[in-house]
Design a protein around this motif. Sequence first.
Motif, PDB file in Angstrom:
ATOM      1  N   ALA A 126       0.869  -1.066   0.201  1.00  0.00           N
ATOM      2  CA  ALA A 126       0.099   0.287  -0.240  1.00  0.00           C
ATOM      3  C   ALA A 126       0.813   1.530  -0.029  1.00  0.00           C
ATOM      4  CB  ALA A 126      -1.148   0.490   1.609  1.00  0.00           C
ATOM      5  N   ARG A 127       0.512   2.166  -1.094  1.00  0.00           N
ATOM      6  CA  ARG A 127       0.935   3.516  -0.538  1.00  0.00           C
ATOM      7  C   ARG A 127      -0.357   4.296  -0.205  1.00  0.00           C
ATOM      8  NH1 ARG A 127       5.718   4.716  -1.044  1.00  0.00           N
ATOM      9  NH2 ARG A 127       6.189   6.344  -1.834  1.00  0.00           N
ATOM     10  N   VAL A 128      -0.804   4.672   0.709  1.00  0.00           N
ATOM     11  CA  VAL A 128      -1.839   5.523   1.386  1.00  0.00           C
ATOM     12  C   VAL A 128      -1.760   6.596   1.624  1.00  0.00           C
ATOM     13  CG1 VAL A 128      -4.000   5.105   2.653  1.00  0.00           C
ATOM     14  CG2 VAL A 128      -2.509   3.319   2.172  1.00  0.00           C
ATOM     15  N   LEU A 129      -2.632   7.773   0.274  1.00  0.00           N
ATOM     16  CA  LEU A 129      -2.663   8.710   0.489  1.00  0.00           C
ATOM     17  C   LEU A 129      -4.082   9.551   1.574  1.00  0.00           C
ATOM     18  CD1 LEU A 129      -1.048  11.659  -0.082  1.00  0.00           C
ATOM     19  CD2 LEU A 129      -2.835  11.703  -2.061  1.00  0.00           C
ATOM     20  N   LEU A 130      -4.376  10.423   2.431  1.00  0.00           N
ATOM     21  CA  LEU A 130      -4.982  10.875   3.647  1.00  0.00           C
ATOM     22  C   LEU A 130      -4.914  12.820   2.223  1.00  0.00           C
ATOM     23  CD1 LEU A 130      -7.300  11.243   5.334  1.00  0.00           C
ATOM     24  CD2 LEU A 130      -5.389  11.112   7.098  1.00  0.00           C
ATOM     25  N   VAL A 131      -6.263  12.447   2.049  1.00  0.00           N
ATOM     26  CA  VAL A 131      -6.193  13.483   1.352  1.00  0.00           C
ATOM     27  C   VAL A 131      -7.643  14.416   2.615  1.00  0.00           C
ATOM     28  CG1 VAL A 131      -7.388  15.201  -0.769  1.00  0.00           C
ATOM     29  CG2 VAL A 131      -6.005  12.913  -0.768  1.00  0.00           C
ATOM     30  N   THR A 132      -7.495  15.846   3.432  1.00  0.00           N
ATOM     31  CA  THR A 132      -8.286  16.246   3.936  1.00  0.00           C
ATOM     32  C   THR A 132      -7.423  17.899   3.724  1.00  0.00           C
ATOM     33  OG1 THR A 132      -5.294  16.796   5.295  1.00  0.00           O
ATOM     34  CG2 THR A 132      -6.938  14.629   5.987  1.00  0.00           C
ATOM     35  N   ALA A 133      -8.967  18.349   4.310  1.00  0.00           N
ATOM     36  CA  ALA A 133      -8.907  20.104   4.068  1.00  0.00           C
ATOM     37  C   ALA A 133      -8.251  20.866   4.913  1.00  0.00           C
ATOM     38  CB  ALA A 133     -10.638  20.152   3.660  1.00  0.00           C
ATOM     39  N   HIS A 134      -7.949  20.640   6.386  1.00  0.00           N
ATOM     40  CA  HIS A 134      -7.398  21.149   7.132  1.00  0.00           C
ATOM     41  C   HIS A 134      -6.505  20.929   8.071  1.00  0.00           C
ATOM     42  CE1 HIS A 134     -11.986  22.322   6.162  1.00  0.00           C
ATOM     43  NE2 HIS A 134     -11.328  23.548   5.765  1.00  0.00           N
ATOM     44  N   PRO A 135      -5.613  21.138   8.808  1.00  0.00           N
ATOM     45  CA  PRO A 135      -5.141  21.351  10.305  1.00  0.00           C
ATOM     46  C   PRO A 135      -6.003  20.583  10.962  1.00  0.00           C
ATOM     47  CG  PRO A 135      -3.908  22.824   8.637  1.00  0.00           C
ATOM     48  CD  PRO A 135      -5.230  22.840   8.108  1.00  0.00           C
ATOM     49  N   ASP A 136      -6.540  19.073  11.863  1.00  0.00           N
ATOM     50  CA  ASP A 136      -7.312  19.053  12.651  1.00  0.00           C
ATOM     51  C   ASP A 136      -7.664  17.890  12.129  1.00  0.00           C
ATOM     52  OD1 ASP A 136      -9.826  20.218  12.044  1.00  0.00           O
ATOM     53  OD2 ASP A 136      -9.287  21.471  13.416  1.00  0.00           O
ATOM     54  N   ASP A 137      -8.454  17.500  10.640  1.00  0.00           N
ATOM     55  CA  ASP A 137      -9.043  16.890  10.530  1.00  0.00           C
ATOM     56  C   ASP A 137      -8.253  15.144   9.996  1.00  0.00           C
ATOM     57  OD1 ASP A 137     -10.915  18.711   9.000  1.00  0.00           O
ATOM     58  OD2 ASP A 137     -10.271  18.451   7.178  1.00  0.00           O
ATOM     59  N   GLU A 138      -7.247  15.084  10.113  1.00  0.00           N
ATOM     60  CA  GLU A 138      -6.559  13.804  10.583  1.00  0.00           C
ATOM     61  C   GLU A 138      -6.829  13.221  11.305  1.00  0.00           C
ATOM     62  OE1 GLU A 138      -3.888  16.809  12.740  1.00  0.00           O
ATOM     63  OE2 GLU A 138      -4.908  17.152  10.734  1.00  0.00           O
ATOM     64  N   ALA A 139      -7.071  14.393  12.702  1.00  0.00           N
ATOM     65  CA  ALA A 139      -7.208  13.403  13.919  1.00  0.00           C
ATOM     66  C   ALA A 139      -8.527  13.500  14.606  1.00  0.00           C
ATOM     67  CB  ALA A 139      -6.040  14.400  15.165  1.00  0.00           C
ATOM     68  N   MET A 140      -9.428  14.701  14.386  1.00  0.00           N
ATOM     69  CA  MET A 140     -10.369  14.504  14.043  1.00  0.00           C
ATOM     70  C   MET A 140     -11.362  13.908  14.038  1.00  0.00           C
ATOM     71  SD  MET A 140     -12.910  17.875  14.119  1.00  0.00           S
ATOM     72  CE  MET A 140     -11.757  18.798  15.320  1.00  0.00           C
TER      73      MET A 140
END
Length: 261
Positions: free
Chosen positions: A50-64
């Motif tokens: 796997a080469r996984v990419l998490l695409v988020t909108a804002h800093p804190d989305d990754e944790a929240m």
Amino acid sequence: MAAGPWGWGPAALALLLALLLGGARRLRRRYAARAPPSGGAAAAGRAGGARVLLVTAHPDDEAMFFAPTVLGLGRAGARPAVLCCSAGNYYNQGEIRKKELEQSCFLLGIPASDVTVIDHRDLPDNPAVEWDAQLLTTFVLKHIEANNINLVVTFDAGGVSGHANHTSLYTALRYLHSERKLPEGCRVLVLESVNLFRKYISVLDVLVSCLLPRDALFVLTEEETEQARRAMRCHRSQLLWFRHIYMLFSRYMVINSLRLL
């Protein structure tokens, strides 16, 4: 002796809640011990493949919102990279929030070298602004191709909270997927948005999530949930009182259910 009008009601409610919590905890241990479920999502997410990419909108989305996915994939041996599509500059805190993002990702097992922030004036942090789909797809596709990504994770059409920036990411990835512009073999998992009741019943939602159709389900252990909360606490500039309540009660700090596009 007969119980009064309030005698049995609270006791029965307490007993029911205890039974539900007990069942939820057993299911939590069962699902938290699993690697990602079999099928297409798991094939892309297996360790070594796997080469996984998490695409988020804002800093804190990754944790929240996505901590269960990030930690669950890490448990299976896959380390996601993060592409954050804005600096979160709504209150002119962009530079602070970039540093907070790196600190949060570090606690989630993602080094700073795997964290990219797009800070473009036409992709503003604004809940009323839908981002330009063509610009967004250009940035995202370029990053996918440059890093040989084979699994992308992002928001679904509801964006969890309905934030216009979140839903813009879904629109962009759906376009890339439906128009077959993604590299061959690259799949897209979207995070399921749930109703308000389910959103704030924390671990109890595992009783519902395990019964409903999905392509991937990630459930954190108690230790991993505390790890996710520590990551969220790195976003000090965003820790208003209601975010502390969110960390205690949101199912997204414990559970992620996702679907393949």
